[in-house]
Design a protein around this motif. Structure first.
Motif, mmCIF file in Angstrom:
data_model
loop_
_atom_site.group_PDB
_atom_site.id
_atom_site.type_symbol
_atom_site.label_atom_id
_atom_site.label_comp_id
_atom_site.label_asym_id
_atom_site.label_seq_id
_atom_site.Cartn_x
_atom_site.Cartn_y
_atom_site.Cartn_z
ATOM 1 N N ILE A 193 1.469 -30.671 3.765
ATOM 2 C CA ILE A 193 0.644 -31.204 4.844
ATOM 3 C C ILE A 193 1.520 -31.772 5.953
ATOM 4 N N ALA A 194 2.596 -32.456 5.569
ATOM 5 C CA ALA A 194 3.497 -33.043 6.564
ATOM 6 C C ALA A 194 4.134 -31.959 7.438
ATOM 7 N N GLN A 195 4.408 -30.786 6.853
ATOM 8 C CA GLN A 195 5.080 -29.715 7.585
ATOM 9 C C GLN A 195 4.113 -28.830 8.361
ATOM 10 N N SER A 196 2.832 -28.858 8.024
ATOM 11 C CA SER A 196 1.859 -27.961 8.639
ATOM 12 C C SER A 196 1.390 -28.501 9.988
ATOM 13 N N GLU A 197 1.287 -27.599 10.975
ATOM 14 C CA GLU A 197 0.749 -27.992 12.277
ATOM 15 C C GLU A 197 -0.750 -28.262 12.169
ATOM 16 N N ALA A 198 -1.447 -27.486 11.365
ATOM 17 C CA ALA A 198 -2.869 -27.716 11.135
ATOM 18 C C ALA A 198 -3.020 -28.752 10.023
ATOM 19 N N LYS A 199 -3.816 -29.777 10.270
ATOM 20 C CA LYS A 199 -3.980 -30.860 9.301
ATOM 21 C C LYS A 199 -5.370 -30.800 8.646
ATOM 22 N N PRO A 200 -5.441 -31.181 7.379
ATOM 23 C CA PRO A 200 -6.733 -31.156 6.681
ATOM 24 C C PRO A 200 -7.635 -32.303 7.102
ATOM 25 N N ALA A 201 -8.952 -32.067 6.994
ATOM 26 C CA ALA A 201 -9.915 -33.129 7.279
ATOM 27 C C ALA A 201 -9.914 -34.171 6.165
ATOM 28 N N SER A 202 -9.709 -33.708 4.929
ATOM 29 C CA SER A 202 -9.613 -34.613 3.794
ATOM 30 C C SER A 202 -8.801 -33.940 2.700
ATOM 31 N N VAL A 203 -8.190 -34.770 1.836
ATOM 32 C CA VAL A 203 -7.378 -34.263 0.736
ATOM 33 C C VAL A 203 -7.791 -34.989 -0.541
ATOM 34 N N ARG A 204 -8.269 -34.232 -1.510
ATOM 35 C CA ARG A 204 -8.633 -34.811 -2.811
ATOM 36 C C ARG A 204 -7.682 -34.237 -3.856
ATOM 37 N N LEU A 205 -6.842 -35.094 -4.418
ATOM 38 C CA LEU A 205 -5.921 -34.700 -5.473
ATOM 39 C C LEU A 205 -6.454 -35.198 -6.808
ATOM 40 N N GLN A 206 -6.284 -34.364 -7.830
ATOM 41 C CA GLN A 206 -6.770 -34.720 -9.167
ATOM 42 C C GLN A 206 -5.711 -34.393 -10.207
ATOM 43 N N ASP A 207 -5.742 -35.121 -11.316
ATOM 44 C CA ASP A 207 -4.897 -34.806 -12.465
ATOM 45 C C ASP A 207 -5.477 -35.494 -13.690
ATOM 46 N N TYR A 208 -5.178 -34.926 -14.847
ATOM 47 C CA TYR A 208 -5.706 -35.455 -16.106
ATOM 48 C C TYR A 208 -4.898 -36.655 -16.597
ATOM 49 N N SER A 209 -3.612 -36.712 -16.203
ATOM 50 C CA SER A 209 -2.705 -37.747 -16.706
ATOM 51 C C SER A 209 -2.783 -39.025 -15.880
ATOM 52 N N PRO A 210 -3.043 -40.175 -16.507
ATOM 53 C CA PRO A 210 -3.044 -41.447 -15.767
ATOM 54 C C PRO A 210 -1.687 -41.734 -15.117
ATOM 55 N N ILE A 211 -0.601 -41.306 -15.766
ATOM 56 C CA ILE A 211 0.736 -41.511 -15.189
ATOM 57 C C ILE A 211 0.844 -40.780 -13.854
ATOM 58 N N ASN A 212 0.372 -39.526 -13.834
ATOM 59 C CA ASN A 212 0.434 -38.746 -12.597
ATOM 60 C C ASN A 212 -0.479 -39.317 -11.522
ATOM 61 N N VAL A 213 -1.659 -39.772 -11.920
ATOM 62 C CA VAL A 213 -2.592 -40.345 -10.948
ATOM 63 C C VAL A 213 -1.983 -41.579 -10.286
ATOM 64 N N GLU A 214 -1.390 -42.454 -11.094
ATOM 65 C CA GLU A 214 -0.780 -43.667 -10.551
ATOM 66 C C GLU A 214 0.377 -43.330 -9.617
ATOM 67 N N ALA A 215 1.247 -42.380 -10.051
ATOM 68 C CA ALA A 215 2.382 -41.988 -9.204
ATOM 69 C C ALA A 215 1.897 -41.333 -7.923
ATOM 70 N N GLY A 216 0.845 -40.513 -8.005
ATOM 71 C CA GLY A 216 0.311 -39.859 -6.821
ATOM 72 C C GLY A 216 -0.291 -40.835 -5.834
ATOM 73 N N ARG A 217 -0.997 -41.847 -6.333
ATOM 74 C CA ARG A 217 -1.563 -42.861 -5.441
ATOM 75 C C ARG A 217 -0.464 -43.636 -4.719
ATOM 76 N N THR A 218 0.633 -43.864 -5.430
ATOM 77 C CA THR A 218 1.769 -44.541 -4.798
ATOM 78 C C THR A 218 2.353 -43.691 -3.677
ATOM 79 N N LEU A 219 2.502 -42.385 -3.930
ATOM 80 C CA LEU A 219 3.008 -41.483 -2.893
ATOM 81 C C LEU A 219 2.098 -41.475 -1.670
ATOM 82 N N ILE A 220 0.792 -41.436 -1.888
ATOM 83 C CA ILE A 220 -0.165 -41.446 -0.770
ATOM 84 C C ILE A 220 -0.024 -42.729 0.040
ATOM 85 N N ALA A 221 0.085 -43.868 -0.654
ATOM 86 C CA ALA A 221 0.231 -45.153 0.039
ATOM 87 C C ALA A 221 1.540 -45.223 0.801
#
Length: 592
Positions: free
Chosen positions: A434-462
């Motif tokens: 997304i950072a490299q794309s000239e066209a930007k999304p209206a919204s981004v919903r990321l999902q994962d089954y692992s709580p570890i991944n969800v927590e790390a992903g939320r940190t990256l978003i923040a």
């Protein structure tokens, strides 16, 4: 320039000469012979030998007698009237992608569906065609391969090893062909035209010669992944290539509609031999028969139950006797990994979370060796440089490219651009794209089954300040009903690195079915696949999975299998990328 081979072209009838733009923007030259009937039955693509050009196969247009077909013959990159250093391509994989671009151009410009195309290819061109059919899984009607150069006779002992060593020490160089025209064909006119043709390319780049060998070995060994009707024409007295790999390739082919013809006394230029009418008659009949019948699609969506990759998985799942040589070898190997994990950060992450976990993947993406002291960093560098991880990083680049292209396509069509990734790991590759794309999304919903991944992903978003448009949720990627309820409806859905970890196709069908119900026509799906891997046994015997530390045993899916599962869910494949080793693919499909 045409006068040098005008006899071939004149015999072929009216010809159009033009160019097409391949994947990297290069304009490659090709010839087109329109069908001589009011409505063409289909298209036949002709691929020339190495060192040659499309004019050398032009005689086939008339000699095949398939006048209700359109014919196309290119000059491959670095050959004939196409640009580039003579005998050079950035890689063999780039040349295969050139072929994919060529076929897409024919389809877009002249309206031929891939299902209404046949390919006739010789020598190196035949290896290109076989690789394209294996790696990209196009459902063409027929494939005719004449003396494919699966193993070139170099005659000098250890020549291949010497070329590889010299290239490693000195860089790329060129090898000149030793083959004289009189060892290619018994036809005096073909001999004379070969010797006088200024467009013949004698040198071949060392990287292409080595890639040719490596790719050919992969394709011959894994030919069961090729599921199109195939005819193999083998020259009985070939001075240039070996027979054994051609026979092994044929025996491995999966489609029941396959033919093998050994042509006694023929030299390497099978379709340019003095008695080539014999070979051409075989090709003519085979193509005519395939087009007279409905497309012979081989359904491989049940390969998880009865296919050869299931057999491979079962074999890798069976443990060795601990007291056998193999059992002892792999026990020592596993012990060395656990010991090295005391020093290497990457190995430590893999041992702790699983080598297929989102945490390990994120570490591989970062590609920064860490560990205890210089020795630990050296071990970590070796870990990160494993061919599988190099392929993973190339997959990330392909994902970023296609995510950007998908957003641009949606935006250009005036559609909304809501994104969904159903198993994002930490989500780094999506956010980087997304950072490299000239066209930007209206919204981004990321999902994962692992709580570890969800927590790390939320940190990256923040950390990236994307909380206004991006969110991360814990969810099961195989819960089709929940996927179907996704709001807003995703215009771009991504499934990366997930399906490869689960051998059961019913899970994949459930997941794809849910996505299909959630997505509107014209929406786009990005999906990855792993059709091949050179280290399957090492992974199964030595590495652990994120699922409770059990052995990481993969069942690879051929590209045809994966594409058929996607098609069955209601999507049409548009484009594909694959790394130079043939390990990972990234494809984009449209919801119908």
């Amino acid at each position: 320039m045409r006068a040098e081979f005008s006899s071939d072209l004149a015999a072929a009838g009216p010809v159009e000469e033009t160019t097409f733009r391949t994947h990297d923007g290069t304009e490659l030259f090709y010839r087109k012979w329109p069908a001589r009937s009011d409505k063409a039955k289909g298209a036949v693509v002709l691929l020339h030998r190495g060192h040659e050009h499309g004019g050398r196969v032009a005689h086939l247009v008339d000699e095949l007698g398939l006048h209700d077909f359109a014919f196309y013959a290119w000059d491959a990159r670095g050959h004939g009237r196409s640009p580039g250093i003579r005998g050079f391509s950035p890689s063999f994989a780039d040349s295969v992608r050139d072929l994919d671009s060529f076929v897409k151009h024919i389809s877009a410009s002249d309206g031929f569906a891939v299902e209404d195309m046949a390919v006739i290819a010789q020598s190196v061109g035949a290896v290109l065609a076989a690789t394209w059919v294996h790696d990209y899984a196009p459902p063409i009607r027929a494939l005719v391969l004449a003396s494919p150069a699966f193993s070139v006779k170099l005659y000098v002992p250890f020549a291949r090893e010497g070329i590889r060593l010299w290239q490693k020490l000195k860089g790329q160089f060129f090898v000149n062909s030793y083959v004289k025209a009189k060892f290619l064909t018994h036809d005096p006119e073909r001999i004379a035209s070969f010797e006088s043709d200024p467009l013949i390319t004698r040198p071949i780049a060392s990287n292409i010669l080595l890639d040719l060998y490596d790719t050919a070995e992969r394709i011959v060994d894994d030919a069961r992944a090729i599921i199109v009707p195939t005819q193999l024409l083998i020259s009985g007295s070939d001075w240039v290539v070996r027979h054994a790999p051609q026979h092994r390739f044929y025996e491995n082919l999966a489609h029941p509609l396959k033919e093998r013809h050994v042509l006694k006394g023929f030299f390497h230029d099978t379709l340019g031999e003095k008695d080539r009418a014999i070979a051409i008659a075989h090709a003519r009949r085979f193509i005519a028969d395939r087009f007279a019948a409905e497309p012979a699609i081989l359904d491989v969506t049940s390969a998880d139950e009865t296919g050869f990759t299931r057999d491979e998985q079962d074999r890798l799942s069976s443990p060795h006797d601990l007291l056998s040589l193999k059992g002892l070898y792999w026990a020592i190997y596993r012990g060395s990994i656990r010991f090295s994990a005391l020093f290497s950060k990457g190995l430590k992450v893999g041992v702790k979370t699983g080598f297929d976990s989102g945490s390990t993947l994120d570490y591989v993406y970062e590609n920064q060796p860490r560990g205890f002291g210089p020795g630990g960093r050296l071990i970590d560098r070796q870990f990160l440089d494993a061919i599988g991880w190099r392929g993973i990083r190339q997959r990330k680049l392909h994902l970023e490219e296609l995510i950007g292209a998908a957003l641009t396509r949606l935006q250009g069509a005036g559609r909304s651009t809501h994104m969904l990734d159903i198993a994002a790991g930490h989500g780094r590759y999506v956010l980087d794209a997304i950072a490299q794309s000239e066209a930007k999304p209206a919204s981004v919903r990321l999902q994962d089954y692992s709580p570890i991944n969800v927590e790390a992903g939320r940190t990256l978003i923040a950390d990236r300040g994307l909380a206004a448009t991006a969110s991360f949720h814990q969810a099961d990627a195989f819960d089709g009903d929940r996927l179907a309820e996704t709001m807003p409806s995703p215009d771009l859905a991504i499934v990366s690195g997930l399906y490869e970890l689960f051998p059961d196709n019913s899970l994949i069908e459930r997941s794809l079915g849910g996505l299909a119900r959630a997505m509107k026509p014209g929406s786009l799906l990005l999906y990855t696949n792993q059709p091949w891997h050179p280290q399957l046994e090492m992974i199964a015997r030595a590495l652990t999975s994120h699922r409770g530390g059990e052995a990481w045993v993969m069942r690879r899916r051929t590209q045809a299998e994966m594409d058929q599962l996607v098609a069955a869910a209601g999507f049409r494949k548009i484009d594909q990328r694959i790394d130079q080793w043939g390990i990972f693919t990234v494809s984009i499909a449209e919801r119908l």
